[in-house]
Design a protein around this motif. Structure first.
Motif, PDB file in Angstrom:
ATOM      1  N   GLU A 135       0.833  -1.203   0.000  1.00 11.24           N
ATOM      2  CA  GLU A 135       0.000   0.000   0.000  1.00 11.24           C
ATOM      3  C   GLU A 135       0.872   1.259   0.000  1.00 11.24           C
ATOM      4  OE1 GLU A 135      -2.864  -0.312   3.175  1.00 11.24           O
ATOM      5  OE2 GLU A 135      -2.970  -2.488   2.884  1.00 11.24           O
ATOM      6  N   HIS A 136       2.004   1.181   0.708  1.00 13.91           N
ATOM      7  CA  HIS A 136       2.962   2.281   0.705  1.00 13.91           C
ATOM      8  C   HIS A 136       4.317   1.691   1.056  1.00 13.91           C
ATOM      9  CE1 HIS A 136       5.307   5.763   2.023  1.00 13.91           C
ATOM     10  NE2 HIS A 136       4.506   6.472   1.255  1.00 13.91           N
ATOM     11  N   CYS A 137       5.172   1.548   0.083  1.00 13.57           N
ATOM     12  CA  CYS A 137       6.480   0.948   0.316  1.00 13.57           C
ATOM     13  C   CYS A 137       7.583   1.896  -0.140  1.00 13.57           C
ATOM     14  CB  CYS A 137       6.615  -0.375  -0.436  1.00 13.57           C
ATOM     15  SG  CYS A 137       5.734  -1.736   0.369  1.00 13.57           S
TER      16      CYS A 137
ATOM     17  N   SER B  18       7.452   1.935  15.108  1.00 10.75           N
ATOM     18  CA  SER B  18       7.982   3.265  14.808  1.00 10.75           C
ATOM     19  C   SER B  18       9.369   3.368  15.421  1.00 10.75           C
ATOM     20  CB  SER B  18       7.072   4.360  15.370  1.00 10.75           C
ATOM     21  OG  SER B  18       6.926   4.231  16.771  1.00 10.75           O
ATOM     22  N   TYR B  19      10.259   4.050  14.717  1.00 16.12           N
ATOM     23  CA  TYR B  19      11.645   4.194  15.141  1.00 16.12           C
ATOM     24  C   TYR B  19      11.940   5.646  15.498  1.00 16.12           C
ATOM     25  CZ  TYR B  19      11.926  -0.412  12.983  1.00 16.12           C
ATOM     26  OH  TYR B  19      11.701  -1.734  12.646  1.00 16.12           O
ATOM     27  N   GLY B  20      13.105   5.861  16.063  1.00 17.03           N
ATOM     28  CA  GLY B  20      13.467   7.179  16.575  1.00 17.03           C
ATOM     29  C   GLY B  20      13.546   8.258  15.512  1.00 17.03           C
ATOM     30  N   ASP B  21      13.740   7.869  14.241  1.00 16.66           N
ATOM     31  CA  ASP B  21      13.824   8.858  13.163  1.00 16.66           C
ATOM     32  C   ASP B  21      12.481   9.057  12.458  1.00 16.66           C
ATOM     33  OD1 ASP B  21      13.581   6.462  11.870  1.00 16.66           O
ATOM     34  OD2 ASP B  21      15.339   6.701  10.586  1.00 16.66           O
ATOM     35  N   ASN B  22      11.397   8.603  13.117  1.00 16.97           N
ATOM     36  CA  ASN B  22      10.029   8.739  12.609  1.00 16.97           C
ATOM     37  C   ASN B  22       9.732   7.846  11.407  1.00 16.97           C
ATOM     38  OD1 ASN B  22       9.196  10.709  14.533  1.00 16.97           O
ATOM     39  ND2 ASN B  22      10.287  12.275  13.366  1.00 16.97           N
TER      40      ASN B  22
ATOM     41  N   GLY C  66       8.954   3.795  10.064  1.00 18.78           N
ATOM     42  CA  GLY C  66       8.226   2.704  10.694  1.00 18.78           C
ATOM     43  C   GLY C  66       7.658   1.725   9.689  1.00 18.78           C
ATOM     44  N   SER C  67       6.921   0.752  10.208  1.00 19.09           N
ATOM     45  CA  SER C  67       6.337  -0.287   9.373  1.00 19.09           C
ATOM     46  C   SER C  67       5.017  -0.744   9.983  1.00 19.09           C
ATOM     47  CB  SER C  67       7.299  -1.484   9.256  1.00 19.09           C
ATOM     48  OG  SER C  67       6.708  -2.554   8.531  1.00 19.09           O
ATOM     49  N   TYR C  68       4.038  -1.021   9.101  1.00 21.27           N
ATOM     50  CA  TYR C  68       2.733  -1.531   9.511  1.00 21.27           C
ATOM     51  C   TYR C  68       2.385  -2.704   8.602  1.00 21.27           C
ATOM     52  CZ  TYR C  68      -2.378  -1.834   9.892  1.00 21.27           C
ATOM     53  OH  TYR C  68      -3.658  -2.286  10.058  1.00 21.27           O
TER      54      TYR C  68
ATOM     55  N   HIS D  96       3.136  -3.908   4.835  1.00 20.19           N
ATOM     56  CA  HIS D  96       2.386  -3.392   3.690  1.00 20.19           C
ATOM     57  C   HIS D  96       2.440  -1.872   3.602  1.00 20.19           C
ATOM     58  CE1 HIS D  96       0.945  -7.400   3.021  1.00 20.19           C
ATOM     59  NE2 HIS D  96       0.348  -7.452   4.197  1.00 20.19           N
ATOM     60  N   GLN D  97       2.722  -1.225   4.731  1.00 21.65           N
ATOM     61  CA  GLN D  97       2.889   0.226   4.744  1.00 21.65           C
ATOM     62  C   GLN D  97       4.177   0.530   5.509  1.00 21.65           C
ATOM     63  OE1 GLN D  97      -0.564   2.571   5.894  1.00 21.65           O
ATOM     64  NE2 GLN D  97      -1.934   0.862   5.401  1.00 21.65           N
ATOM     65  N   ASN D  98       5.174   1.010   4.798  1.00 20.93           N
ATOM     66  CA  ASN D  98       6.489   1.257   5.392  1.00 20.93           C
ATOM     67  C   ASN D  98       6.896   2.682   5.036  1.00 20.93           C
ATOM     68  OD1 ASN D  98       6.659  -1.674   6.024  1.00 20.93           O
ATOM     69  ND2 ASN D  98       6.761  -1.821   3.800  1.00 20.93           N
ATOM     70  N   PHE D  99       7.239   3.445   6.035  1.00 21.32           N
ATOM     71  CA  PHE D  99       7.398   4.884   5.829  1.00 21.32           C
ATOM     72  C   PHE D  99       8.695   5.379   6.452  1.00 21.32           C
ATOM     73  CE2 PHE D  99       4.544   3.706   9.238  1.00 21.32           C
ATOM     74  CZ  PHE D  99       5.093   4.325  10.359  1.00 21.32           C
ATOM     75  N   GLY D 100       9.167   6.525   5.930  1.00 18.96           N
ATOM     76  CA  GLY D 100      10.414   7.096   6.419  1.00 18.96           C
ATOM     77  C   GLY D 100      11.570   6.747   5.500  1.00 18.96           C
TER      78      GLY D 100
END
Length: 375
Positions: A71-73, A120-124, A126-128, A152-156
């Protein structure tokens, strides 16, 4: 049934053992490469096995990879893992005991739905995604029923060569936590230099019987574990630049050792004292480039020594403490008043061993580009 036979019987139920040799189960190893400022470990996921390069993270207690449907990689250079093509992939239920071990990372609400995680990680970043059973393969050893995240949704920001994270923190769902009974609670890695003549150098990570770090040049220091936390801490008493000593208070002297963080982070007053000591020993004022503490490339940079508990004195050269920034060398240590971190640049070209049952971390000066898997 005696203890050794009982252990072998249990291992056979979850691991595909080559030649039925129980010793193999305590000799897991894999390749590590450096990519930008990250270190990536080679694993194979699923049935049939699919190669994945995952970031080595001692500060993470869950392993995950990007998965279809995405969905967002983030962009990465490998095909995204398709769980529908793996016969060993099985999603956990939200009310399963394994899903509940996620604690505050638990992200589903109805008991009969698929287990969802949110990291979520310290640099904002993360992964869902979904929490699932899967098979991991390293070398000729396959470990069945590993719990991991299918993101499926991984951001940063993530390295384009990486497809996710391998969690080496001491938590029940981390790779280390799930395999600690196989590896006697021990692992070691060697991080090649991020600069130098061989940018494509490879090294290795060992789990179990071959992870012990020994020899006359090894220093050992105390590993501190805090209740309910998956992290590994060291007791840092002081740092010194030649004869100039900068003391740590007890509050900030417990420093997190983290292979997934690039730089070192220290309290503001420690950083100020360290910079003043460097200026006095170098004999020149620094170049201020974008608020970085820098010197010209040919500057004679003194060693910085970290004085850990158990009289463990770890001396770092400028390769560990300064980084190339344009046409200058800049200090790779930053001010942070909430936590002290010992990052991966300071661990380069050391064989770093973790013996969790003995509460010991070891450092051995090593040319990590020569610390490779034997064929």
């Amino acid at each position: 049934m005696n203890r050794s036979k009982a252990r072998l019987s249990y291992l056979k139920s979850i691991i595909k053992l080559p030649n039925n040799d129980a010793k193999e189960t305590t000799n897991l190893e894999s390749t590590i490469i450096v990519s930008a400022s990250s270190y990536l470990m080679e694993i194979y996921v699923g049935t049939p096995p699919t190669k994945q390069m995952v970031t080595v993270d001692t500060g993470s207690d869950l392993s995950w990879i990007q998965c279809l449907p995405c969905e967002h990689c983030f962009k990465h250079n490998q095909p995204i893992f398709n769980p529908n093509r793996s016969s060993s992939y099985k999603v956990l239920r939200c009310d399963s005991s394994e899903c509940l071990k996620l604690g505050d990372k638990h992200a589903c609400t109805r008991s009969n739905e698929k287990c969802k995680y949110l990291l979520s990680y310290g640099d904002n970043s993360g992964s869902y995604g979904e929490l699932a059973w899967e098979t991991y393969t390293m070398g000729n050893i396959s470990i069945r029923n590993m719990i991991h995240g299918c993101g499926h949704q991984n951001f940063g920001y993530f390295n384009e060569d990486s497809s996710g994270m391998i969690g080496l923190g001491d938590g029940p769902l981390s790779f280390f936590g799930q395999t600690r009974h196989l590896i006697d609670g021990m692992f070691s890695y060697c991080l090649v230099s991020q600069v130098g003549p061989n940018p494509h150098a490879r090294s290795r990570i060992n789990f179990g019987i071959n992870a012990e770090v020994s020899g006359p040049t090894v220093i050992h220091t105390e590993l501190i574990k805090k209740k309910g936390m998956p992290f590994y801490f060291l007791s840092l008493k002081s740092i010194s630049v030649r004869n100039r000593i900068i003391q740590f208070t007890r509050k900030y002297g417990e420093i997190l050792i983290d292979s997934g963080t690039t730089l070192n982070y220290f309290p503001r007053d420690v950083m100020q004292n360290l910079k003043e000591a460097l200026i006095l020993e170098i004999g020149k004022h620094p170049l201020m480039i974008n608020n970085e503490f820098c010197y010209k490339m040919n500057t004679d940079i003194p060693d910085i020594t970290f004085h850990f508990a158990m009289e463990a004195n770890l001396t770092l050269s400028k390769r560990n403490t300064f980084s190339v920034y344009g046409n200058a060398l800049c200090l790779n240590m930053k001010a942070e008043d909430h936590i002290s971190i010992f990052g991966n640049k300071s661990q380069m070209d050391f064989l770093v061993g973790y013996d969790i049952p003995s509460r010991i971390i070891s450092f051995k000066p090593t040319d990590c580009s020569k610390h490779v898997i034997s064929k």
